[in-house]
Design an enzyme around this catalytic site. Structure first.
Site, PDB file in Angstrom:
ATOM      1  N   HIS A 254      -8.371   0.799  -0.710  1.00  0.00           N
ATOM      2  CA  HIS A 254      -7.854  -0.393  -1.399  1.00  0.00           C
ATOM      3  C   HIS A 254      -8.852  -0.898  -2.442  1.00  0.00           C
ATOM      4  O   HIS A 254      -9.640  -1.801  -2.155  1.00  0.00           O
ATOM      5  CB  HIS A 254      -7.588  -1.510  -0.382  1.00  0.00           C
ATOM      6  CG  HIS A 254      -6.467  -1.230   0.541  1.00  0.00           C
ATOM      7  ND1 HIS A 254      -5.176  -1.621   0.271  1.00  0.00           N
ATOM      8  CD2 HIS A 254      -6.429  -0.595   1.735  1.00  0.00           C
ATOM      9  CE1 HIS A 254      -4.388  -1.245   1.261  1.00  0.00           C
ATOM     10  NE2 HIS A 254      -5.123  -0.612   2.156  1.00  0.00           N
TER      11      HIS A 254
ATOM     12  N   ILE B 147      -8.069   0.692   5.309  1.00  0.00           N
ATOM     13  CA  ILE B 147      -7.364  -0.086   6.333  1.00  0.00           C
ATOM     14  C   ILE B 147      -6.191   0.754   6.833  1.00  0.00           C
ATOM     15  O   ILE B 147      -5.239   0.998   6.090  1.00  0.00           O
ATOM     16  CB  ILE B 147      -6.858  -1.431   5.769  1.00  0.00           C
ATOM     17  CG1 ILE B 147      -8.022  -2.247   5.200  1.00  0.00           C
ATOM     18  CG2 ILE B 147      -6.107  -2.211   6.852  1.00  0.00           C
ATOM     19  CD1 ILE B 147      -7.597  -3.488   4.446  1.00  0.00           C
ATOM     20  N   ARG B 148      -6.278   1.218   8.071  1.00  0.00           N
ATOM     21  CA  ARG B 148      -5.235   2.111   8.619  1.00  0.00           C
ATOM     22  C   ARG B 148      -4.851   3.167   7.592  1.00  0.00           C
ATOM     23  O   ARG B 148      -3.676   3.439   7.336  1.00  0.00           O
ATOM     24  CB  ARG B 148      -3.996   1.317   9.037  1.00  0.00           C
ATOM     25  CG  ARG B 148      -4.151   0.583  10.313  1.00  0.00           C
ATOM     26  CD  ARG B 148      -2.883  -0.112  10.799  1.00  0.00           C
ATOM     27  NE  ARG B 148      -1.671   0.358  10.171  1.00  0.00           N
ATOM     28  CZ  ARG B 148      -0.646  -0.409   9.845  1.00  0.00           C
ATOM     29  NH1 ARG B 148      -0.669  -1.680  10.089  1.00  0.00           N
ATOM     30  NH2 ARG B 148       0.420   0.090   9.281  1.00  0.00           N
TER      31      ARG B 148
ATOM     32  N   GLY C  84       0.386  -1.478   2.469  1.00  0.00           N
ATOM     33  CA  GLY C  84       1.339  -2.148   3.347  1.00  0.00           C
ATOM     34  C   GLY C  84       1.765  -1.129   4.384  1.00  0.00           C
ATOM     35  O   GLY C  84       0.989  -0.253   4.761  1.00  0.00           O
ATOM     36  N   GLU C  85       2.985  -1.191   4.795  1.00  0.00           N
ATOM     37  CA  GLU C  85       3.511  -0.222   5.756  1.00  0.00           C
ATOM     38  C   GLU C  85       4.493   0.661   4.998  1.00  0.00           C
ATOM     39  O   GLU C  85       5.531   0.193   4.534  1.00  0.00           O
ATOM     40  CB  GLU C  85       4.178  -0.959   6.923  1.00  0.00           C
ATOM     41  CG  GLU C  85       4.210  -0.160   8.212  1.00  0.00           C
ATOM     42  CD  GLU C  85       5.162   1.021   8.138  1.00  0.00           C
ATOM     43  OE1 GLU C  85       4.743   2.148   8.473  1.00  0.00           O
ATOM     44  OE2 GLU C  85       6.319   0.824   7.734  1.00  0.00           O
ATOM     45  N   SER C  86       4.161   1.928   4.860  1.00  0.00           N
ATOM     46  CA  SER C  86       4.911   2.812   3.958  1.00  0.00           C
ATOM     47  C   SER C  86       6.374   2.980   4.348  1.00  0.00           C
ATOM     48  O   SER C  86       7.241   3.069   3.472  1.00  0.00           O
ATOM     49  CB  SER C  86       4.229   4.177   3.856  1.00  0.00           C
ATOM     50  OG  SER C  86       4.207   4.834   5.104  1.00  0.00           O
TER      51      SER C  86
ATOM     52  N   CYS D 138      -3.072   3.426  -0.639  1.00  0.00           N
ATOM     53  CA  CYS D 138      -2.797   3.472   0.798  1.00  0.00           C
ATOM     54  C   CYS D 138      -1.327   3.833   1.049  1.00  0.00           C
ATOM     55  O   CYS D 138      -0.954   4.985   0.903  1.00  0.00           O
ATOM     56  CB  CYS D 138      -3.228   2.165   1.463  1.00  0.00           C
ATOM     57  SG  CYS D 138      -3.403   2.277   3.255  1.00  0.00           S
TER      58      CYS D 138
ATOM     59  N   ARG E 148      -0.287   9.884   7.606  1.00  0.00           N
ATOM     60  CA  ARG E 148      -0.325   8.420   7.693  1.00  0.00           C
ATOM     61  C   ARG E 148      -1.320   7.977   8.765  1.00  0.00           C
ATOM     62  O   ARG E 148      -1.531   8.665   9.748  1.00  0.00           O
ATOM     63  CB  ARG E 148       1.062   7.875   8.076  1.00  0.00           C
ATOM     64  CG  ARG E 148       2.132   8.136   7.061  1.00  0.00           C
ATOM     65  CD  ARG E 148       3.511   7.701   7.559  1.00  0.00           C
ATOM     66  NE  ARG E 148       3.544   6.259   7.749  1.00  0.00           N
ATOM     67  CZ  ARG E 148       3.952   5.665   8.870  1.00  0.00           C
ATOM     68  NH1 ARG E 148       4.366   6.365   9.893  1.00  0.00           N
ATOM     69  NH2 ARG E 148       3.941   4.356   8.952  1.00  0.00           N
TER      70      ARG E 148
ATOM     71  N   GLU F 251      -8.288  -2.813  -4.833  1.00  0.00           N
ATOM     72  CA  GLU F 251      -7.954  -4.200  -5.167  1.00  0.00           C
ATOM     73  C   GLU F 251      -8.650  -5.209  -4.262  1.00  0.00           C
ATOM     74  O   GLU F 251      -8.677  -6.402  -4.557  1.00  0.00           O
ATOM     75  CB  GLU F 251      -6.427  -4.407  -5.128  1.00  0.00           C
ATOM     76  CG  GLU F 251      -5.823  -4.492  -3.749  1.00  0.00           C
ATOM     77  CD  GLU F 251      -5.598  -3.168  -3.028  1.00  0.00           C
ATOM     78  OE1 GLU F 251      -4.961  -3.194  -1.956  1.00  0.00           O
ATOM     79  OE2 GLU F 251      -6.052  -2.110  -3.520  1.00  0.00           O
TER      80      GLU F 251
END
EC number: 4.3.3.6
Length: 188
Positions: free
Chosen positions: A170, A134-135, A46-48, A78, A105, A172
């Site tokens: 990721h 992903i990013r 997600g966005e940390s 991530c 990041r 998952e």
């Protein structure tokens, strides 16, 4: 066995599906009282910065830190890797700060720079692991007892430190359950 999955943001449902495919109950964690009785915790991507702020707002940061310091196995993917790191380059965002790691990041670029690659991860066996980035962050450096388990372009993308496991990718989002299985073996 019940494994908590922080359900603030990111692919928490996919982590739960991976756990269930391995015959383990995954439970969504949104409040500190839901931590009771779990055998391990997964912090998804997600966005940390947002996840860290939500963990503070929902009074999860300190309880999770306390449980992890007490030995609860925690697996971060991530953004979860970022939150586990002691040092986040250029950021003072809320974090657990438990892993002897210095993380960058969004290190591989923006969303459009996301990619998939086969990684050699010896602890998972000889077959490469198809990893989805992903990013993604990466770890610039670690200090003992942290141990690099996988690298990509000379950057650490999977690390373990005792009861802590982190991936920049990721697992998952793939059908390969070996990383989740490895985490479950850490639990015993």
């Amino acid at each position: 066995m019940r494994i908590g999955v922080l359900a603030m943001q990111g692919a928490f449902r996919e982590h739960i599906q991976s756990l269930e495919a391995l015959g383990v109950q995954g439970v969504e964690i949104r409040h500190a009282n839901q931590l009771e009785g779990i055998a391990g915790l997964i912090i998804p991507g997600g966005e940390s910065t947002t996840i860290g702020k939500l963990m503070v707002e929902f009074n999860l940061l300190e309880p999770v830190r306390h449980l992890a310091e007490g030995g609860l196995p925690v697996f971060g993917t991530c953004a979860g890797m970022v939150l586990l790191a002691r040092d986040i380059i250029g950021s003072d965002q809320p974090r657990l700060g438990l892993m002897n790691a210095r993380v960058q990041r969004n290190a591989f670029g923006r969303q459009v720079d996301s990619f998939e690659v086969d990684l050699e991860i010896p602890v998972l066996g000889e077959e490469p692991f198809h990893a989805v980035f992903i990013r993604a962050p990466y770890i610039e450096e670690i200090e003992p007892p942290a141990e690099a388990l996988a690298t990509f372009k000379d950057k650490i993308v999977m690390v373990r430190q005792g009861n802590l496991l982190a991936t920049a990718f990721h697992p998952e989002l793939t059908k390969d359950l070996r990383v989740h299985s490895y985490f479950l073996k850490m639990i015993g």
